[in-house]
Design an enzyme around this catalytic site. Structure first.
Site, PDB file in Angstrom:
ATOM      1  N   GLU A  47      52.252  44.929  17.900  1.00 18.66           N
ATOM      2  CA  GLU A  47      52.827  45.995  17.477  1.00 18.66           C
ATOM      3  C   GLU A  47      53.282  46.654  18.806  1.00 18.66           C
ATOM      4  O   GLU A  47      53.110  46.701  19.225  1.00 18.66           O
ATOM      5  CB  GLU A  47      51.305  47.242  17.034  1.00 18.66           C
ATOM      6  N   ASN A 106      55.594  53.194  11.745  1.00 23.64           N
ATOM      7  CA  ASN A 106      55.366  52.027  13.230  1.00 23.64           C
ATOM      8  C   ASN A 106      55.058  51.638  11.794  1.00 23.64           C
ATOM      9  O   ASN A 106      54.160  50.893  11.221  1.00 23.64           O
ATOM     10  CB  ASN A 106      53.513  52.612  13.724  1.00 23.64           C
ATOM     11  N   LYS A 123      52.757  50.823   8.776  1.00 28.70           N
ATOM     12  CA  LYS A 123      51.810  51.278   9.378  1.00 28.70           C
ATOM     13  C   LYS A 123      51.599  52.285   7.782  1.00 28.70           C
ATOM     14  O   LYS A 123      51.410  53.484   8.626  1.00 28.70           O
ATOM     15  CB  LYS A 123      51.723  51.626  10.589  1.00 28.70           C
ATOM     16  N   GLU A 142      49.496  58.938  17.829  1.00 24.87           N
ATOM     17  CA  GLU A 142      50.192  58.208  16.319  1.00 24.87           C
ATOM     18  C   GLU A 142      50.072  59.640  15.217  1.00 24.87           C
ATOM     19  O   GLU A 142      51.024  59.380  14.713  1.00 24.87           O
ATOM     20  CB  GLU A 142      49.294  57.278  15.848  1.00 24.87           C
ATOM     21  N   CYS A 168      47.766  47.416  13.722  1.00 27.17           N
ATOM     22  CA  CYS A 168      46.781  47.342  14.504  1.00 27.17           C
ATOM     23  C   CYS A 168      44.950  48.039  14.128  1.00 27.17           C
ATOM     24  O   CYS A 168      44.486  47.059  13.065  1.00 27.17           O
ATOM     25  CB  CYS A 168      47.509  48.608  15.112  1.00 27.17           C
ATOM     26  N   ASN A 193      47.576  47.527  19.104  1.00 26.32           N
ATOM     27  CA  ASN A 193      47.702  48.350  21.199  1.00 26.32           C
ATOM     28  C   ASN A 193      46.472  48.725  20.976  1.00 26.32           C
ATOM     29  O   ASN A 193      46.535  49.902  20.210  1.00 26.32           O
ATOM     30  CB  ASN A 193      48.816  49.076  20.721  1.00 26.32           C
TER      31      ASN A 193
END
Ligand code: CDT
Length: 309
Positions: A47, A106, A123, A142, A168, A193
């Site tokens: 990621e 993302n 994502k 995020e 993730c 991450n």
């Protein structure tokens, strides 16, 4: 046609705040060539592979935008696409995406051995918080920097099988794997991450690696699929990130695992036909699932406890 696919997990060590794209791409190229030398047909990078995990900082918009890609490939990332095609190797790559109409996601793409982009996934499950929280030793913004992906999980025919992508935090949610499992997925690429320190409940810190394997292995077994979990780990921006990249078979067993916190390639021969043994027996969805009993899973978001007697 053999369906034994040679897959490399290309784990990354830290990328620092000021590291230039060209330098990071050079690291990716080294791992791509190493993996190709080992016979890999698909190389899975993590990621946000091109940058530091910038949601740990509360940044002004000008700086945030420096972490986003406006085009893919770009002049900086094109050498990766060119070399992969020359070597006849496909790859998965996570990055921050800025769309022409200003949306920020993302994102991860899967590129076939001929250079074709098989899928672009944005994502869906964004963890952390929307606003800076100064009490934390570092941020997880995020939810400030990205919009949730607007499209559902989709599996695609590629690499002689059926391939899906999650990113993730998606890996902690069983719905992720099941939606791909319902499309017959045989290999899921998941970059991550993961800070080892979880500020809202530090008691979970010592369990970071255990929880990582727990969700990846459960998702693989319960959906009869290979799962390739790949970290950007090590101490990045002063924050320790979980490494422990791993390739897991449909039995739930880890067949390859990284042992360092740095750039490292681990390879596994993933027999996609192994998925059928589980899909036709204990996880024969069509025979054993009871979707008519699962309505709250799609109609309800939070917990509704039973009423008091
Ligand atoms: N990148 C990412 O999604 N990380 C989260 C961190 C934990 S929640 C703050 C994860 O699920 O690993």
């Amino acid at each position: 046609m053999s369906r034994v696919l040679a897959v490399a997990a290309a784990q990354m060590g830290p990328v620092e705040r000021d590291d230039e794209r060209a330098v990071v791409v050079e690291r990716l190229l080294v791992m791509l060539r190493d993996a190709a030398g080992l016979g890999a047909e698909l190389v899975v990078f993590p990621e946000l592979a091109l940058t530091s995990f910038f949601p740990r900082w509360d940044l002004d918009d000008d700086e945030v935008l420096t972490f986003f890609e406006r085009e893919m490939p770009s002049p900086e990332t094109k050498p990766l696409f060119d070399e992969a095609r020359r070597l006849g190797v496909g790859f998965h790559l996570g990055y921050a995406e800025l769309t022409p109409d200003g949306h920020r996601y993302n994102t991860a793409i899967v590129v076939e051995r001929d250079g074709r982009v098989v899928t672009k996934y944005r994502k869906i499950h964004l963890p952390g918080h929307e606003h800076p929280e100064p009490w934390r030793p570092f941020q997880h913004l995020e939810r400030k920097y990205f919009e949730p992906g607007p499209e559902p999980f989709r599996a695609h025919r590629a690499f002689r099988g059926i391939v899906g992508v999650a990113i993730c935090n998606d890996r902690r949610w069983p719905e992720t794997y099941r939606l791909l499992g319902l499309q017959g997925v045989e290999l899921i690429c998941i970059g991550y991450n993961t800070p080892v320190h979880y500020a809202p409940d530090p008691g979970q810190d010592r369990l970071a690696a255990f929880h990582n394997n727990l969700v990846l292995a459960a998702g693989a077994y319960q959906n009869a699929t290979w799962v390739v979990g790949v970290a950007k780990g090590g101490v990045e921006g002063g924050v320790e990130g979980l490494s422990d990249s791993q390739i897991i078979g449909p039995s739930g067993e880890v067949v390859a695992r990284a042992t360092t916190g740095d750039d490292e390639v681990v390879l596994a021969a993933c027999d996609l036909d192994l998925c059928a043994s589980y899909k036709r027996t204990v996880f024969d969805f069509d025979r054993y699932r009871r979707p008519e009993m699962y309505a709250p899973i799609v109609s309800q978001r939070g917990v509704v406890e039973p009423s008091e007697p």
